[in-house]
Structure formats: structure tokens, C-alpha cells
Design a protein around this motif. Structure first.
Motif, PDB file in Angstrom:
ATOM      1  N   VAL A 107     -90.481 -48.087 -28.727  1.00 60.30           N
ATOM      2  CA  VAL A 107     -91.704 -48.886 -28.526  1.00 60.30           C
ATOM      3  C   VAL A 107     -92.846 -48.184 -29.260  1.00 60.30           C
ATOM      4  O   VAL A 107     -92.760 -46.984 -29.526  1.00 60.30           O
ATOM      5  CB  VAL A 107     -92.093 -49.002 -27.033  1.00 60.30           C
ATOM      6  N   PRO A 108     -93.905 -48.911 -29.586  1.00 60.74           N
ATOM      7  CA  PRO A 108     -95.063 -48.240 -30.167  1.00 60.74           C
ATOM      8  C   PRO A 108     -95.568 -47.168 -29.201  1.00 60.74           C
ATOM      9  O   PRO A 108     -95.537 -47.370 -27.984  1.00 60.74           O
ATOM     10  CB  PRO A 108     -96.087 -49.363 -30.310  1.00 60.74           C
ATOM     11  N   ALA A 109     -95.999 -46.032 -29.741  1.00 64.52           N
ATOM     12  CA  ALA A 109     -96.446 -44.928 -28.896  1.00 64.52           C
ATOM     13  C   ALA A 109     -97.601 -45.369 -28.005  1.00 64.52           C
ATOM     14  O   ALA A 109     -97.763 -44.881 -26.894  1.00 64.52           O
ATOM     15  CB  ALA A 109     -96.872 -43.752 -29.764  1.00 64.52           C
ATOM     16  N   TYR A 110     -98.404 -46.311 -28.509  1.00 63.22           N
ATOM     17  CA  TYR A 110     -99.597 -46.696 -27.769  1.00 63.22           C
ATOM     18  C   TYR A 110     -99.329 -47.813 -26.761  1.00 63.22           C
ATOM     19  O   TYR A 110    -100.253 -48.336 -26.156  1.00 63.22           O
ATOM     20  CB  TYR A 110    -100.712 -47.094 -28.755  1.00 63.22           C
ATOM     21  N   THR A 151     -98.051 -39.010 -22.784  1.00 66.13           N
ATOM     22  CA  THR A 151     -98.454 -40.341 -22.350  1.00 66.13           C
ATOM     23  C   THR A 151     -99.703 -40.713 -23.157  1.00 66.13           C
ATOM     24  O   THR A 151    -100.606 -39.894 -23.315  1.00 66.13           O
ATOM     25  CB  THR A 151     -98.697 -40.412 -20.825  1.00 66.13           C
ATOM     26  N   PRO A 152     -99.730 -41.933 -23.738  1.00 70.06           N
ATOM     27  CA  PRO A 152    -100.814 -42.253 -24.656  1.00 70.06           C
ATOM     28  C   PRO A 152    -102.144 -42.579 -23.970  1.00 70.06           C
ATOM     29  O   PRO A 152    -103.195 -42.497 -24.589  1.00 70.06           O
ATOM     30  CB  PRO A 152    -100.295 -43.485 -25.390  1.00 70.06           C
ATOM     31  N   LEU A 153    -102.079 -42.981 -22.701  1.00 74.32           N
ATOM     32  CA  LEU A 153    -103.282 -43.458 -22.017  1.00 74.32           C
ATOM     33  C   LEU A 153    -103.437 -42.739 -20.684  1.00 74.32           C
ATOM     34  O   LEU A 153    -102.450 -42.398 -20.038  1.00 74.32           O
ATOM     35  CB  LEU A 153    -103.167 -44.967 -21.751  1.00 74.32           C
ATOM     36  N   ARG A 213    -104.276 -37.308 -17.483  1.00 73.45           N
ATOM     37  CA  ARG A 213    -105.048 -37.585 -18.695  1.00 73.45           C
ATOM     38  C   ARG A 213    -104.157 -38.015 -19.852  1.00 73.45           C
ATOM     39  O   ARG A 213    -102.998 -37.629 -19.912  1.00 73.45           O
ATOM     40  CB  ARG A 213    -105.814 -36.330 -19.116  1.00 73.45           C
ATOM     41  N   ARG A 214    -104.750 -38.746 -20.792  1.00 73.90           N
ATOM     42  CA  ARG A 214    -103.987 -39.123 -21.972  1.00 73.90           C
ATOM     43  C   ARG A 214    -103.558 -37.855 -22.714  1.00 73.90           C
ATOM     44  O   ARG A 214    -104.201 -36.814 -22.588  1.00 73.90           O
ATOM     45  CB  ARG A 214    -104.830 -40.032 -22.878  1.00 73.90           C
ATOM     46  N   ASN A 215    -102.460 -37.982 -23.469  1.00 72.63           N
ATOM     47  CA  ASN A 215    -101.895 -36.860 -24.221  1.00 72.63           C
ATOM     48  C   ASN A 215    -101.364 -35.733 -23.344  1.00 72.63           C
ATOM     49  O   ASN A 215    -101.254 -34.589 -23.787  1.00 72.63           O
ATOM     50  CB  ASN A 215    -102.895 -36.303 -25.243  1.00 72.63           C
ATOM     51  N   THR A 216    -101.047 -36.056 -22.100  1.00 70.98           N
ATOM     52  CA  THR A 216    -100.377 -35.094 -21.232  1.00 70.98           C
ATOM     53  C   THR A 216     -98.878 -35.190 -21.509  1.00 70.98           C
ATOM     54  O   THR A 216     -98.333 -36.289 -21.598  1.00 70.98           O
ATOM     55  CB  THR A 216    -100.651 -35.432 -19.749  1.00 70.98           C
ATOM     56  N   THR A 217     -98.227 -34.024 -21.642  1.00 74.89           N
ATOM     57  CA  THR A 217     -96.789 -34.012 -21.901  1.00 74.89           C
ATOM     58  C   THR A 217     -96.042 -34.645 -20.723  1.00 74.89           C
ATOM     59  O   THR A 217     -96.363 -34.368 -19.567  1.00 74.89           O
ATOM     60  CB  THR A 217     -96.306 -32.563 -22.103  1.00 74.89           C
ATOM     61  N   ILE A 218     -95.080 -35.521 -21.046  1.00 74.58           N
ATOM     62  CA  ILE A 218     -94.285 -36.156 -19.992  1.00 74.58           C
ATOM     63  C   ILE A 218     -92.907 -35.499 -19.922  1.00 74.58           C
ATOM     64  O   ILE A 218     -92.445 -34.992 -20.938  1.00 74.58           O
ATOM     65  CB  ILE A 218     -94.156 -37.683 -20.219  1.00 74.58           C
ATOM     66  N   PRO A 219     -92.264 -35.489 -18.759  1.00 71.70           N
ATOM     67  CA  PRO A 219     -92.695 -36.023 -17.466  1.00 71.70           C
ATOM     68  C   PRO A 219     -93.970 -35.334 -16.960  1.00 71.70           C
ATOM     69  O   PRO A 219     -94.154 -34.139 -17.178  1.00 71.70           O
ATOM     70  CB  PRO A 219     -91.535 -35.713 -16.534  1.00 71.70           C
ATOM     71  N   ALA A 220     -94.810 -36.100 -16.289  1.00 73.36           N
ATOM     72  CA  ALA A 220     -96.059 -35.566 -15.746  1.00 73.36           C
ATOM     73  C   ALA A 220     -96.250 -36.131 -14.358  1.00 73.36           C
ATOM     74  O   ALA A 220     -95.912 -37.287 -14.103  1.00 73.36           O
ATOM     75  CB  ALA A 220     -97.233 -35.953 -16.631  1.00 73.36           C
ATOM     76  N   ALA A 236     -89.852 -39.580 -18.369  1.00 71.25           N
ATOM     77  CA  ALA A 236     -89.696 -39.308 -19.805  1.00 71.25           C
ATOM     78  C   ALA A 236     -89.788 -40.578 -20.652  1.00 71.25           C
ATOM     79  O   ALA A 236     -89.901 -40.513 -21.871  1.00 71.25           O
ATOM     80  CB  ALA A 236     -88.373 -38.592 -20.062  1.00 71.25           C
ATOM     81  N   ASN A 237     -89.730 -41.759 -20.003  1.00 74.08           N
ATOM     82  CA  ASN A 237     -89.892 -43.024 -20.723  1.00 74.08           C
ATOM     83  C   ASN A 237     -91.351 -43.428 -20.832  1.00 74.08           C
ATOM     84  O   ASN A 237     -91.676 -44.444 -21.438  1.00 74.08           O
ATOM     85  CB  ASN A 237     -89.163 -44.151 -19.990  1.00 74.08           C
ATOM     86  N   GLY A 238     -92.230 -42.656 -20.180  1.00 71.74           N
ATOM     87  CA  GLY A 238     -93.637 -43.043 -20.140  1.00 71.74           C
ATOM     88  C   GLY A 238     -93.885 -44.109 -19.085  1.00 71.74           C
ATOM     89  O   GLY A 238     -94.913 -44.768 -19.098  1.00 71.74           O
ATOM     90  N   ILE A 239     -92.930 -44.289 -18.170  1.00 67.65           N
ATOM     91  CA  ILE A 239     -93.073 -45.322 -17.136  1.00 67.65           C
ATOM     92  C   ILE A 239     -93.404 -44.671 -15.796  1.00 67.65           C
ATOM     93  O   ILE A 239     -92.853 -43.630 -15.432  1.00 67.65           O
ATOM     94  CB  ILE A 239     -91.797 -46.189 -17.042  1.00 67.65           C
ATOM     95  N   LEU A 240     -94.321 -45.341 -15.072  1.00 71.83           N
ATOM     96  CA  LEU A 240     -94.825 -44.787 -13.819  1.00 71.83           C
ATOM     97  C   LEU A 240     -93.890 -45.037 -12.634  1.00 71.83           C
ATOM     98  O   LEU A 240     -93.345 -46.132 -12.476  1.00 71.83           O
ATOM     99  CB  LEU A 240     -96.191 -45.426 -13.530  1.00 71.83           C
ATOM    100  N   ASN A 241     -93.730 -44.015 -11.823  1.00 75.30           N
ATOM    101  CA  ASN A 241     -93.004 -44.128 -10.551  1.00 75.30           C
ATOM    102  C   ASN A 241     -93.937 -43.621  -9.463  1.00 75.30           C
ATOM    103  O   ASN A 241     -94.596 -42.608  -9.654  1.00 75.30           O
ATOM    104  CB  ASN A 241     -91.764 -43.239 -10.558  1.00 75.30           C
TER     105      ASN A 241
END
Lengths: 608, 238
Positions: A138-141, A382-384, A400-407, A466-471
Motif C-alpha cells: 500500500v502507499p506509505a501514506y 507509521t505515517p500519521l 507520533r508520526r514516523n514512530t517505528t512500528i510495532p508501536a 507491523a502492518n500499520g493497523i491499529l489494535n
């Protein structure tokens, strides 16, 4: 572990790739391009995908869906401004866009699932095994809703999406694997509908994303539209024709604009030419690269702001970037290359095919997940910014945006009123101060035991995987009990809806499979009829007339079955022929052997 | 809407006691992996970030060492390498990775590192309201007035231009103040590390530790205060 493929689900084109003994390769069907146009058309023979669907853009514009990626995870209000450009009908249900195709309406994940299924079939045919797992880019943003929608699309297509990865990062993986680069790289990814910039640090196999930025509504489509608008204005002026009432011609203009743009990447001028309706003849116009540059400069400039921000967020200056990598078909435009080079003061790399590099990277990531590669590791961000709405409609940032994931972030909640039994939580994503200016991701109600105000203590954990998806999980600190949270996504399909769509897709799949079986059986039957007729003509004289008659009877029975709709009946009649023609085959073989042996010495025969 | 409390009093005593492996129940001797069954172990919530990285509680850190250790632990914990493992192991990998990322982000930045150390040693900085020194307080009150006046003014007017010049000068003064505070912090960091390295347990050393922590906390708090004002100022005159 079964094979995992890598899929680039693009705005205009999609690809599937796999890992072939340490080298990622894209998969192309027989004699076809590897790229599958991300187009789905409803025809009299059902839904079709890819190159054949693309032909329907001008023939059947109202029933041909393209650029569906632009609608993933969006509401109708989000795309209001561009609705006029799309010839197909969009509606909304439950915060999710629906696309009307004939009698039925489909959500963007369902349309995307059709494209994914086509890629899945290609991969299965090529690799000769069934494919059930994939890494999709997916697009990073992309925000949480857009990522979730992509994951839903995978599930509807019957794929377990093991990982959603960012396109520029995927490109970096493929690039890093090939070039064995170390240092800081910028990946500039201008695709068909989205723009991303990612800054990465590559060191000893670790790909650490330092910052990312972008625009999920800026890509090649927008350049095409500018050129198309120019043509449309001129056609109106010269011929008094308003093509907006002719959806088929609108599509033709858009496609011709795209072709002219592509030609101008190699040439300094080109001629665009279009058939006009109402017997108005042809519109012909010369377009120069300078003219294209003048039209596109504002769009190209729009990509530079996010580039500067990403570099700044990495704590670097543009000059600190060691290498610049270009990804996405739109980076073939000379103006784009020129501006990117000016910004970073470096000649950008474009050795890898910008159309394929993302899919290749997805295959590399798939290999990492299946345990095939252990020396590479991707650390993405995470982009946002993620936060919650607090008193006064203000967003309070948790991650915050640009935090390394998992976060993850934990927040403690309590009550203000005695006996209060719930706390409403509104999750947001974005960089703005006020909640209403950010993207609403979801709302949920935290269950609280009725106690005096301030006594309950509920700890809520927000985890970006790691997918950038919230749980989200919640724990009552007094009792230590965890509580499951039902989240209602603001702009997404509910779990039940996805379930239903998966069931539907199985139903369609069953239809598809039987249709495929029938087609294959008819093809095979046709081939058998032809070869048997030929054998009879060549060797009929070698067998008894009764046997010839038996074969003829079997042939006409197969011809009759072939016109029917039962693949099993066709297969049965084919078996009958093979049985009846056995004698003929043997006789012909004997005969040809005899023919071949004539005039040869015994020694020649034994030696050969 | 939601009544959310900032995680006050979330500090727990550092617990070094070794527990049992969640999987094979054998006594844990390894650091993050069970010696017997090689399963990954959840990093204890009570493990502080310095210990997690195998570093002493000092304010001067070599960024290279920190990065190397971060990459090493990322390779040990990242969910990418647990795709074929059990659900329990995947959950642990996810939790450990998230914790590791927070730890790295905190320790990488000198200010966040100092705030975190203060939090460990003396409770969170954010929860203690310190009053800024009188001269700074005066200066900022005056600046707030000028900012209000500027916001209300017609930007094209002459008075606005005078105010703008004044605000630019104020900005330069405040930025100088920020640099001074950074320098003071650096000095305090050095004193803290030196004191810790000596490892004295005398009453005098204890008092010195207390003083350094208090000074650090005050400067960090004033620094945030000034930083917010400068951000506001920059946004207004931009």
C-alpha cells in the motif's frame, strides 16, 4: 510452509511476484505482460479483469471500474471533488463507497478483490500450486482505514494477507537486495494515483525507515486529467462540442492524454488524435514536452513539499541523502526526474523497472516472512500521528508520526460522574490540532463498572502492528480483567460485512470454477474431435469398417455433448472416443513403425 | 468526552528477579530466550530501558552502541521472524518489539533520555509544576502581550512592522536562552554520570544526587516552557 506471493495492488496496474531461489521475479501469464491493468468491467458474460476489461473503458464506460484504489477506505464526501471525472456511479452505504455495476453494487474492497483474484489465478497457473497467502503493498501514506480496506480486499479474494507493507519500503528492499547498498536512501514513489516519499537507513541488512510522507491523491492519473482537460476545452472551443455528455468519448480523451504523456517521456513532441462524435470528424493536436511541463509543473512541485518534510523529520538535510531511488511509472517523466535531482543534488537511480520494483520487494518481504531470508529486516514507521479526542474537541497524540512500528501507547481512563458505566473514545489519525480536522478512525465505548467518579481505572492499550493497523485492548486495573472492544470503524466495512463478502465471493468462485471447467472441457473436446477426424482420414483403412462406424458414432455423441453445458458429460464422451479409437491408434503406430523400418538395415535400427 | 488521566504514578520498582519460562516452566537464566526450550520471553514491564539495552544508567550514550544493540534486539524480537510460530510467541514478539521501539526512541534523544532517567530516579517531570524563575516569567508575560498586540494589528501597518521587529529580537533572546539551558543540561549530565561512576554511597553523595536531579528537572521544565513559547512565536510571525 506454503508459498507466499508478493502483490503490488496499484491504482492503474497490479502485479504479482514470487521468490525464485533468492531472486524475486514477477509472474506473467502466457505471452502477456506481467502488469494487469487494475480495471474491472461488467460484460454480458460476467465480470472481467485486466487487459480485456481495459478495452471496455471506451466501449462500456458506465460499467467499467478503474482507479478503484482512490476509493479504498473513503467515504463519498472524501471524493466529492472528483466524482465528475468518473463515468461509473458511486453511492455510499455505512460510510463506505459503493460502485454500481449493472444491478449490483460493490464496495471498493470487493472490486480490488477481483483484481487480486486474477493475480492469484495467474500465480497459481504459473507456479502450479494453490496460493492462499500474500504480502500486499500500500502507499506509505495510507491511513488505517485504507490499510484495513486493503486487508479486507485480500480476505474477500481468498488470500490470507500476512503483511501489508509500504510501497516505497518494498522498493527499497528490492533495490537494496540487488545493489547491496549501505547508507541513507530516499525513495521517491509517484504511481498512478498516489505519491510517497520515504527516507531509509540501510545498514547490515536492516532497512530502517526514518521518515515518510506523501499524498494519497496525487499520481499519474492527475497528469492525464490535466492534459485531457486541455483537449476537452479545445474541442469545446473549436467544435462547440461538450464531451462530458459522452462518457465513451471522455474515456477516449483520457486514454489518449495518457498515451501522449507517455510518448513525451521519450520524444520532444507528439500528436494526439481523437475521433469526435456527431460526425464532427477528428480532433488532432500537437503537444510538446515543454507544453506538458508547463501543465504539470504545479503537480510536480506538490511532491517536493512532502520530500522536504520527510528529510527534515529524519533529522537530515537533502544533501545528506546518499542515493535517490525512483519508483512508479510516473517517474519516467523527464520533468519529475529533473526536479527530484535538483532537490537532492543527486542523479536519481532508475536501474530497476519502476513498474515492477514494488512487487519484487513484496516478494522479498514474503520470503522473509516464510523464513527463507533471515539476513534482511524491515523496520517501518507509521505515517500519521494517532490520537484520541479530548475535552474541547482537541486531539491528544498518543503515537507520533514516523514512530517505528510495532508501536504502542497506554492511556488510563476514569469517570467524571458517580455510577457512570461507559466512557466514549474517539480515535483519530492526523497532524492537526482539532479533532474535526483529523481523520476519524473509529469510536468505541469503554465499559466501566458503576462506581463513584474517579474510582474506575481502565488502561487502554493502542497498538499499531507491523502492518500499520491499529489494535485496541482495555484492562480494568482494579480487577485485572481485560475487556474486548468492539470498534466501529468510521470509514470501513464491519467484520460481518467482510464475512458476507467472503461468502459471496466463494459463491462467485464456485460459479467461476464450473464456468472454467466447461470452457476447458469444450476446448479439449474440440481438440480431440479434430485429431480423431484426422486419424480416421489417415488411418481409417487400417481397421475394420465396424470399428470406423463405432468411432464415428462416438464422435457425433461428443459433438452433441460439447454443445451442452455439462463438463462431466463432455469428459465422459471423450473417454468413449479414446476407448473406441484405441484400435485405430495401435494400428497407425504399427503402420508408421513398419514404414519407418523399410529400407533400413537391422543394425541401423538397433543402433538408433 | 473521555476523562483521561496521564499515566501518573505508573512507576514501579525495578525488578530484577528472574521468573519462569512461560512455556516449559524451567527457571529462566537466559536474557530474552529460555535456555531450555529456546522460546522468546516477554520483556518484563518492570525492566527499565537502560537495562533492556544492557547499558548503565548514564546520560552520555554512544549512539552507535545504542543503534547496534537496537538492531540486534530487533532481529531477536521483530514479528517478521515469528510468522511461523505459535500465537503466544507472536503476541510476545509484538509486545517486545513495541516496547523495544519505545525504549530506543526514548534513549536516542538526549532530552527524552534525561526525562526518562528523572522519571526513574525521582518521578515524572511532567507531573511536577515548577514555577519558572522570576526574570523568565516577566520576559514571557511581556512577550505574550506583544504577541497579542501583533495578532490584533493590521499586518500592513507601521506599528505591526515595529512589533514584528521586536518579536524577532525576542525570538533571538529566547533562542539564546534555550542554548544556555542546553549547555547547563550538558554540564549536569556530565556531573550525574561522574557521580554515578564513582558509585559513592555517602550521605554527601546522596545529597549531591538529589541536587543534580532537582536542577535537571527545573531546567527541563523551563526548557519545555520556553520551547512552547518559541514555537508559538515562530508560528505567529511566519
Amino acid at each position: 510452509m506454503s508459498r507466499i506471493v508478493g502483490i503490488d495492488l496499484g491504482t492503474t496496474n497490479s502485479l504479482v511476484a514470487y521468490m525464485d531461489h533468492g531472486t524475486p521475479r514477477v509472474i506473467s501469464a502466457h505471452h502477456e505482460r506481467a502488469m494487469v491493468p487494475s480495471v474491472v468491467a461488467l460484460t454480458d458474460n460476467g465480470l472481467i479483469v485486466g487487459d480485456s476489461a481495459k478495452e471496455h473503458l471506451t466501449r462500456n464506460p458506465e460499467r467499467t471500474v478503474y482507479s478503484v484504489k482512490r476509493f479504498m477506505g473513503k467515504s463519498l464526501a472524501d471524493v466529492q471533488g472528483e466524482l465528475a471525472y468518473f463515468p461509473y456511479t458511486l453511492t455510499e452505504k455505512g460510510g463506505v463507497i459503493r460502485i454500481k455495476l449493472g444491478e449490483k453494487s460493490y464496495s471498493p474492497p470487493q472490486i480490488s478483490a477481483m483484481i487480486l483474484k486474477e493475480l492469484k489465478l495467474r500465480a497459481e497457473a504459473f507456479l502450479g500450486e494453490s496460493i492462499a497467502k500474500a504480502v500486499i503493498t500500500v502507499p506509505a501514506y495510507f491511513n488505517d482505514s485504507q490499510r484495513q480496506a486493503t486487508k479486507d480486499a485480500g480476505m474477500i479474494a481468498g488470500l490470507e494477507v500476512l503483511r501489508i507493507i509500504n510501497e516505497p519500503t518494498a522498493a527499497a528492499l528490492a533495490y537494496g537486495l540487488q545493489e547491496r547498498t549501505q547508507g541513507t536512501i530516499a525513495v521517491y514513489d509517484l504511481g498512478g494515483g498516489t505519491f510517497d516519499i520515504s527516507i531509509l537507513k540501510l545498514k547490515n541488512g536492516i532497512f530502517e525507515v526514518l521518515a515518510t510522507n506523501g499524498d494519497t491523491h496525487l499520481g499519474g492519473d492527475d497528469f492525464d486529467q490535466l492534459i485531457a482537460d486541455l483537449f476537452l476545452t479545445e474541442i469545446r472551443r473549436q467544435y462547440g462540442l461538450d464531451l462530458s455528455t459522452h462518457p465513451d468519448h471522455m474515456q477516449a480523451v483520457r486514454l489518449e492524454a495518457e498515451r501522449a504523456k507517455i510518448r513525451l517521456s521519450d520524444e520532444l513532441k507528439t500528436t494526439a488524435s481523437l475521433d469526435l462524435p456527431d460526425g464532427k470528424g477528428r480532433f488532432t493536436r500537437e503537444l510538446t514536452r515543454d507544453q506538458l511541463d508547463a501543465l504539470s509543473i504545479a503537480l510536480v512541485e506538490r511532491t517536493l513539499g512532502p520530500c522536504r518534510l520527510a528529510v527534515k523529520d529524519s533529522g537530515l538535510a537533502p544533501g545528506d541523502i546518499d542515493e535517490v531511488v525512483l519508483v512508479g511509472g510516473s517517474t519516467r517523466m523527464p520533468l519529475v526526474r529533473q526536479r527530484v535531482q535538483a532537490l537532492f543534488g543527486k542523479r536519481p537511480h532508475c536501474e530497476l523497472n519502476p513498474d515492477e520494483v514494488v512487487a519484487l520487494g513484496a516478494a522479498v518481504q514474503a520470503d522473509i516472512l516464510s523464513g527463507g531470508t533471515t539476513d534482511m529486516l524491515l523496520l517501518d514507521v507509521t505515517p500519521l500521528s494517532l490520537g484520541i479526542e479530548t475535552m474541547g474537541g482537541v486531539m491528544s497524540s498518543l503515537i507520533r508520526r514516523n514512530t517505528t512500528i510495532p508501536a504502542s501507547a497506554k492511556e488510563m481512563f476514569t469517570t467524571y460522574v458517580d455510577g457512570q458505566t461507559g466512557v466514549d473514545i474517539h480515535i483519530l489519525q492526523g497532524e492537526r490540532e482539532l479533532a474535526k480536522d483529523n481523520r476519524s478512525l473509529a469510536r468505541f465505548r469503554l465499559k466501566v463498572p458503576p462506581l463513584p467518579a474517579g474510582v474506575p481505572r481502565i488502561e487502554v492499550t493502542f497498538l499499531i502492528d507491523a502492518n500499520g493497523i491499529l489494535n485496541v485492548t482495555a484492562k480494568d486495573m482494579r480487577t485485572g480483567e481485560t475487556q474486548s472492544i468492539e470498534i466501529k470503524p468510521s470509514y470501513g466495512l464491519s467484520d460481518q460485512e467482510v464475512e458476507r463478502m467472503i461468502e459471496d465471493s466463494f459463491k462467485f468462485a464456485a460459479d467461476d470454477v464450473s464456468a472454467r471447467k466447461l470452457i476447458e472441457a469444450r476446448l479439449d473436446a474440440g481438440a480431440l474431435l479434430t485429431t480423431t477426424e484426422k486419424s480416421l482420414a489417415d488411418g481409417g483403412h487400417l481397421i475394420a469398417t465396424g470399428d470406423v462406424a463405432a468411432i464415428r458414432t462416438a464422435l457425433s455423441a461428443l459433438a452433441a455433448a460439447k454443445d451442452g453445458n455439462d463438463p462431466r458429460a463432455i469428459r465422459a464422451r471423450m473417454a468413449d472416443i479414446e476407448q473406441a479409437a484405441k484400435g485405430l491408434t495401435v494400428a497407425m503406430l504399427d503402420d508408421s513403425l513398419k514404414q519407418g523400418l523399410q529400407g533400413k538395415k537391422v543394425s541401423d535400427v538397433t543402433q538408433s | 468526552m473521555s476523562g483521561h488521566i496521564h499515566n501518573t504514578d505508573d512507576r514501579r520498582e525495578l525488578q530484577m528477579a528472574r521468573s519462569m519460562c512461560w512455556h516449559c516452566q524451567s527457571e529462566m537464566a537466559g536474557e530474552y530466550f529460555c535456555d531450555r526450550c529456546v522460546k522468546v520471553q516477554p520483556v518484563s514491564k518492570d525492566l527499565d530501558y537502560f537495562t533492556c539495552f544492557g547499558l548503565p544508567r548514564r546520560l552520555a550514550l554512544d549512539p552507535q552502541t545504542l543503534e547496534t544493540k537496537f538492531y540486534e534486539l530487533s532481529r531477536a524480537f521483530h514479528p517478521d521472524f515469528y510468522q511461523n510460530k505459535s500465537d503466544a510467541e507472536q503476541t510476545i514478539s509484538l509486545g517486545n518489539s513495541a516496547m523495544l521501539n519505545t525504549a530506543y526512541r526514548t534513549l536516542r534523544d538526549p532530552i527524552q533520555r534525561a526525562e526518562y532517567l528523572l522519571d526513574l530516579e525521582a518521578g515524572s517531570v511532567k507531573d511536577i509544576r515548577t514555577t519558572p524563575p522570576a526574570d523568565l516569567f516577566e520576559e514571557i508575560l511581556e512577550l505574550q502581550d506583544t504577541l497579542d498586540e501583533f495578532r490584533a494589528s493590521d499586518r500592513a501597518s507601521e506599528s505591526a512592522s515595529t512589533l514584528r521587529t521586536k518579536l524577532h529580537a525576542d525570538r533571538a533572546t529566547l533562542e539564546q536562552r534555550q542554548r544556555d539551558m542546553e549547555a547547563q543540561l550538558q554540564q549536569l549530565f556530565g556531573r550525574w554520570d561522574a557521580l554515578q561512576n564513582r558509585g559513592e554511597t555517602t550521605e554527601q553523595a546522596r545529597a549531591e544526587r538529589g541536587r543534580i536531579l532537582k536542577d535537571m528537572r527545573d531546567i527541563l521544565s523551563n526548557r519545555t516552557y520556553v520551547k512552547n513559547i518559541v514555537n508559538d512565536l515562530v508560528a505567529t510571525i511566519a
